[in-house]
Design a protein around this motif. Structure first.
Motif, PDB file in Angstrom:
ATOM      1  N   LYS A  36     -10.009   9.808  16.014  1.00 17.03           N
ATOM      2  CA  LYS A  36      -8.563   9.569  15.987  1.00 17.03           C
ATOM      3  C   LYS A  36      -7.953   9.907  17.339  1.00 17.03           C
ATOM      4  N   GLY A  37      -6.763   9.443  17.554  1.00 16.63           N
ATOM      5  CA  GLY A  37      -6.060   9.668  18.813  1.00 16.63           C
ATOM      6  C   GLY A  37      -5.864   8.341  19.517  1.00 16.63           C
ATOM      7  N   ALA A  38      -5.133   8.367  20.601  1.00 18.18           N
ATOM      8  CA  ALA A  38      -4.795   7.123  21.284  1.00 18.18           C
ATOM      9  C   ALA A  38      -5.316   7.065  22.718  1.00 18.18           C
ATOM     10  N   GLY A  39      -5.192   8.153  23.432  1.00 17.45           N
ATOM     11  CA  GLY A  39      -5.623   8.173  24.825  1.00 17.45           C
ATOM     12  C   GLY A  39      -4.524   7.704  25.760  1.00 17.45           C
ATOM     13  N   LEU A  40      -4.517   8.255  26.948  1.00 16.69           N
ATOM     14  CA  LEU A  40      -3.542   7.877  27.970  1.00 16.69           C
ATOM     15  C   LEU A  40      -4.272   7.260  29.149  1.00 16.69           C
ATOM     16  N   THR A  41      -3.668   6.241  29.711  1.00 15.15           N
ATOM     17  CA  THR A  41      -4.227   5.643  30.920  1.00 15.15           C
ATOM     18  C   THR A  41      -3.837   6.507  32.118  1.00 15.15           C
ATOM     19  N   PRO A  42      -4.588   6.413  33.192  1.00 11.97           N
ATOM     20  CA  PRO A  42      -4.205   7.148  34.402  1.00 11.97           C
ATOM     21  C   PRO A  42      -2.801   6.765  34.884  1.00 11.97           C
ATOM     22  N   GLU A  43      -2.437   5.507  34.684  1.00 13.98           N
ATOM     23  CA  GLU A  43      -1.107   5.053  35.123  1.00 13.98           C
ATOM     24  C   GLU A  43       0.003   5.789  34.382  1.00 13.98           C
ATOM     25  N   VAL A  44      -0.186   6.027  33.085  1.00 11.65           N
ATOM     26  CA  VAL A  44       0.822   6.748  32.308  1.00 11.65           C
ATOM     27  C   VAL A  44       0.907   8.202  32.765  1.00 11.65           C
ATOM     28  N   VAL A  45      -0.237   8.826  32.996  1.00 10.25           N
ATOM     29  CA  VAL A  45      -0.240  10.208  33.467  1.00 10.25           C
ATOM     30  C   VAL A  45       0.462  10.306  34.821  1.00 10.25           C
ATOM     31  N   HIS A  46       0.161   9.394  35.724  1.00 12.21           N
ATOM     32  CA  HIS A  46       0.816   9.395  37.048  1.00 12.21           C
ATOM     33  C   HIS A  46       2.313   9.165  36.922  1.00 12.21           C
ATOM     34  N   TRP A  47       2.708   8.255  36.023  1.00  7.51           N
ATOM     35  CA  TRP A  47       4.140   7.966  35.839  1.00  7.51           C
ATOM     36  C   TRP A  47       4.861   9.240  35.421  1.00  7.51           C
ATOM     37  N   THR A  57       0.676  16.904  26.155  1.00  9.31           N
ATOM     38  CA  THR A  57      -0.204  17.394  25.106  1.00  9.31           C
ATOM     39  C   THR A  57      -0.184  16.410  23.938  1.00  9.31           C
ATOM     40  N   THR A  58      -1.035  16.656  22.970  1.00 11.29           N
ATOM     41  CA  THR A  58      -1.181  15.724  21.861  1.00 11.29           C
ATOM     42  C   THR A  58      -1.625  16.450  20.604  1.00 11.29           C
ATOM     43  N   ASP A  59      -1.495  15.763  19.475  1.00 15.45           N
ATOM     44  CA  ASP A  59      -1.998  16.299  18.213  1.00 15.45           C
ATOM     45  C   ASP A  59      -3.469  15.951  18.017  1.00 15.45           C
ATOM     46  N   ALA A  60      -4.028  15.180  18.928  1.00 18.25           N
ATOM     47  CA  ALA A  60      -5.450  14.832  18.881  1.00 18.25           C
ATOM     48  C   ALA A  60      -6.235  15.887  19.658  1.00 18.25           C
ATOM     49  N   TYR A  61      -7.546  15.765  19.651  1.00 16.67           N
ATOM     50  CA  TYR A  61      -8.373  16.761  20.340  1.00 16.67           C
ATOM     51  C   TYR A  61      -8.302  16.631  21.847  1.00 16.67           C
ATOM     52  N   SER A  62      -7.803  15.493  22.338  1.00 15.89           N
ATOM     53  CA  SER A  62      -7.782  15.251  23.771  1.00 15.89           C
ATOM     54  C   SER A  62      -6.760  14.177  24.098  1.00 15.89           C
ATOM     55  N   LEU A  63      -6.340  14.143  25.353  1.00 13.09           N
ATOM     56  CA  LEU A  63      -5.490  13.043  25.819  1.00 13.09           C
ATOM     57  C   LEU A  63      -6.310  11.815  26.176  1.00 13.09           C
ATOM     58  N   ASP A  64      -7.635  11.956  26.161  1.00 19.80           N
ATOM     59  CA  ASP A  64      -8.531  10.830  26.418  1.00 19.80           C
ATOM     60  C   ASP A  64      -8.627   9.957  25.175  1.00 19.80           C
ATOM     61  N   VAL A  65      -9.134   8.738  25.363  1.00 18.57           N
ATOM     62  CA  VAL A  65      -9.391   7.878  24.213  1.00 18.57           C
ATOM     63  C   VAL A  65     -10.508   8.511  23.386  1.00 18.57           C
ATOM     64  N   PRO A  66     -10.596   8.181  22.095  1.00 15.63           N
ATOM     65  CA  PRO A  66     -11.674   8.733  21.274  1.00 15.63           C
ATOM     66  C   PRO A  66     -13.054   8.460  21.884  1.00 15.63           C
ATOM     67  N   ILE A  67     -13.979   9.359  21.619  1.00 17.43           N
ATOM     68  CA  ILE A  67     -15.308   9.308  22.230  1.00 17.43           C
ATOM     69  C   ILE A  67     -16.022   7.986  21.979  1.00 17.43           C
ATOM     70  N   HIS A  68     -15.912   7.445  20.764  1.00 13.98           N
ATOM     71  CA  HIS A  68     -16.611   6.188  20.490  1.00 13.98           C
ATOM     72  C   HIS A  68     -16.097   5.057  21.382  1.00 13.98           C
ATOM     73  N   LEU A  69     -14.821   5.099  21.754  1.00 14.91           N
ATOM     74  CA  LEU A  69     -14.291   4.083  22.674  1.00 14.91           C
ATOM     75  C   LEU A  69     -14.781   4.318  24.099  1.00 14.91           C
ATOM     76  N   MET A  70     -14.959   5.584  24.478  1.00 16.17           N
ATOM     77  CA  MET A  70     -15.525   5.893  25.792  1.00 16.17           C
ATOM     78  C   MET A  70     -16.939   5.321  25.900  1.00 16.17           C
ATOM     79  N   PHE A  71     -17.732   5.503  24.835  1.00 18.27           N
ATOM     80  CA  PHE A  71     -19.096   4.969  24.837  1.00 18.27           C
ATOM     81  C   PHE A  71     -19.100   3.445  24.942  1.00 18.27           C
ATOM     82  N   GLU A  72     -18.194   2.788  24.222  1.00 17.22           N
ATOM     83  CA  GLU A  72     -18.098   1.332  24.291  1.00 17.22           C
ATOM     84  C   GLU A  72     -17.777   0.866  25.715  1.00 17.22           C
TER      85      GLU A  72
END
Length: 78
Positions: A36-47, A57-72
């Motif tokens: 679960k979670g959404a993830g932030l792009t570098p562009e959003v973080v820079h903005w 911060t987030t209610d997910a475990y990380s501001l990154d996209v979920p791990i399965h999407l990272m693997f994809e």
């Protein structure tokens, strides 16, 4: 992000703390929490950084996209 802020009539100010609610907190303690979670792009973080925001911060475990999407993305060479 800018459109969502416009819709709620809010302008980000330096020193703001931003919480992204993704709904992942509803899955806390469940086997699917890590997907679960959404993830932030570098562009959003820079903005946000250029707006003076230093805490994201987030209610997910990380501001990154979920791990399965990272693997994809990794498998696709992105």
């Amino acid at each position: 992000v800018e459109l969502a802020l416009k819709e709620i009539g809010y302008s980000v100010k330096p020193g703001d703390i931003v919480l992204f609610r993704t709904g992942a907190d509803d899955h806390w303690g469940k086997p699917d929490y890590g997907s679960k979670g959404a993830g932030l792009t570098p562009e959003v973080v820079h903005w946000f950084f250029h707006q003076g925001v230093r805490v994201l911060t987030t209610d997910a475990y990380s501001l990154d996209v979920p791990i399965h999407l990272m693997f994809e993305k990794l498998k696709a060479g992105l």
